[in-house]
Design an enzyme around this catalytic site. Structure first.
Site, short mmCIF file in Angstrom:
data_model
loop_
_atom_site.label_atom_id
_atom_site.label_comp_id
_atom_site.label_asym_id
_atom_site.label_seq_id
_atom_site.Cartn_x
_atom_site.Cartn_y
_atom_site.Cartn_z
CB SER A 127 -8.47 -22.98 -6.64
OG SER A 127 -7.81 -23.72 -5.64
CE LYS A 182 -8.86 -19.74 -4.99
NZ LYS A 182 -7.77 -18.91 -4.75
CG HIS A 185 -11.34 -22.57 -2.81
ND1 HIS A 185 -10.03 -22.23 -2.50
CD2 HIS A 185 -11.26 -23.81 -3.36
CE1 HIS A 185 -9.22 -23.20 -2.84
NE2 HIS A 185 -9.94 -24.17 -3.38
CG ASN A 186 -8.44 -18.85 -1.07
OD1 ASN A 186 -8.69 -19.76 -1.85
ND2 ASN A 186 -7.55 -17.92 -1.34
CD GLU A 189 -6.14 -22.69 0.48
OE1 GLU A 189 -6.66 -22.71 -0.65
OE2 GLU A 189 -5.17 -21.96 0.75
#
Ligand code: 6PG
Length: 459
Positions: A127, A182, A185-186, A189
């Site tokens: 990222s 990940k 994480h998105n 986000e």
């Protein structure tokens, strides 16, 4: 011999290769289109030990054993195709590191398939966008611990730094764990971006502020512990002048149809599969999906006439922005909580060895969701922080989203964060009523609050 090889010289791959080479790591690069490789070497070959190869075979032969090959190729069929080619020419013990936004289930499948050839496979979340890839990304490699240990020395050199100056990378034990982290994480986000979009929406539609006025308020927020990459980016986006209408800001001319490439949806899929509620993250994804129906929205505009901004009593702006800051604070915390709880549960159910404290540390630098708020985790997990901050911030959140609703303005991330807090702290939910209905129409049974056992009624 080269120490690491990068396949795929799109912006992310090119910048990661330059990052490796700038740390004196001998780096081989390969791209399907030879011209791209030549252009890359012509532009950046002088920056460090970077060598381009025209065939995959030459590229592979240039690497020291066990080979470490990092794929920076679009996730999906393109990645699949490269892995198939690599499987034919790599040797036992070589390591493929997939740095794309890959679904963790694909990583589990690929790891199994490659095991037959004794080729090791690591799914690594990367990222930080273009700048992060070049200057220091946040890295989330997951897989077998022994294999991870072999690549950690390389990843540690290129990673961003956490709040204590340590590299933002951790070997996450579990096949697919890095990609799942990940993905979430998105998902977070999406949540954080929608929280900021909600704040922007209230300020422009309830307080009639222009982008530059909203940017000033966001700058104040950014001086607090809300400080972080997305807030900095938000200020930049609000302040950018338009090229065609010089006296105006670009933001007023950007179409409101939001895109999404899949990871937000995967987060919600994982949440459904593992039974972990992520309403703020899901609402943020659905908000983007609703935005992608512009004709329908225009057609139905008259169905819901909004009150005019001066028809409802509201706080003076300075009092409101103080509440808004707390509402944003709590909604961001809630977004993180939902994502972290999801990672925790997926790790537990898959027998991975992921400790969410490590995840949070790795997100402290380099990545898109980096923010000072992360200093509160894992403090939040044991409830201490929420105990002290919850009453005032929840009141502020309730005020902000309810005043928005009065004006007919939706704030999906804020309202769902409020509901999440309100529901998850209420020992007397109306879901007793849901249970009654379920038993009445379908004999689905219910539990009682005054005695043990499972009951059903002859309604
Ligand atoms: C990053 C970003 C990056 C990108 C995602 C989400 O960490 O560098 O998360 O991976 O922003 O692909 O993109 P969408 O908003 O298009 O789904």
């Amino acid at each position: 011999m080269n120490q690491i090889g990068i396949i795929g010289l799109g912006t992310m791959g090119a910048n990661l290769a330059r990052n490796f080479a700038s740390r004196q790591i001998k780096t081989a690069v390969f791209n399907r289109t030879i011209e791209t490789t030549k252009e890359f070497i012509a532009n950046f070959g002088g920056e460090g030990h970077l060598t381009g190869y025209e065939t995959l075979k030459e590229f592979i032969d240039s690497l020291e054993s066990p080979r470490k090959v990092m794929l920076m190729v679009t996730a999906g069929p393109a990645t699949e195709a490269v892995i198939e080619q690599l499987a034919e020419i790599l040797s036992p013990k070589d390591i493929i590191i997939d740095g794309g936004n890959t679904n963790y289930k694909d990583t589990i499948r690929r790891t199994e398939q490659l095991k037959a050839k004794q080729i090791n496979f690591i799914g690594c979340g990367v990222s930080g966008g273009e700048k992060g890839a070049l200057e220091g990304p946040s890295l989330m490699p997951g897989g077998d611990l022994q294999v991870l240990e072999e690549i950690m020395p390389f990843l540690e050199q290129i990673a961003a730094k956490d709040f204590n100056g340590n590299p933002c990378v951790h070997p996450f034990e579990g096949i697919g764990a890095g990609n799942l982290i990940k993905t979430v994480h998105n998902g977070i986000e999406y949540g954080l971006m929608q929280v900021l979009a909600d704040a922007y929406e209230v300020l422009r539609k309830v307080y009639n502020l222009k982008p530059e006025g909203i940017a000033e308020i966001f700058k104040d927020f950014n001086r607090s512990e809300l400080n972080g990459f997305l807030l900095e980016t938000a200020i930049q986006v609000l302040e950018k002048p338009d090229t065609f209408n010089k006296s105006e800001k670009l933001i007023n001319y950007i179409s409101d149809e939001a895109g999404s490439k899949g990871t937000g949806g995967w987060t919600v899929e994982a949440a459904l599969e593992y039974g972990v509620p992520v309403p703020t993250l899901a609402a943020s994804l659905f908000a983007r999906q609703l935005s992608a129906w512009p004709e329908q929205r225009l057609k139905d505009k008259a169905l819901f006439p909004r009150p005019l901004a001066d028809q409802i009593t509201k706080d003076p702006l300075d009092i409101f922005t103080a509440k808004l800051e707390q509402a944003v604070w709590l909604s961001c915390i809630v977004s993180f909580m939902q994502g972290i709880r999801l990672i925790d549960e997926v790790s537990l159910k898959n027998n991975w060895g992921v400790y969410t404290g490590d995840v949070v540390r790795v997100w402290q630098g380099g990545c898109i969701i980096r923010t000072q708020l992360l200093k509160y985790f894992p403090l939040i997990e044991n409830g201490k922080l929420l105990e002290s901050k919850l009453p005032t911030t929840t009141n502020s959140l309730a005020y902000v989203y309810s005043i928005a609703a009065k004006f007919g303005v939706a704030t999906p991330a804020l309202s769902n964060s409020f509901d999440y807090i309100a529901y998850s702290t209420d020992p007397n939910l109306p879901t007793n009523f849901v249970q009654g209905l379920r038993d009445c129409f379908g004999a689905h049974t219910y539990k009682r609050n005054d005695r043990d056992g499972v009951f059903t009624e002859n309604w």
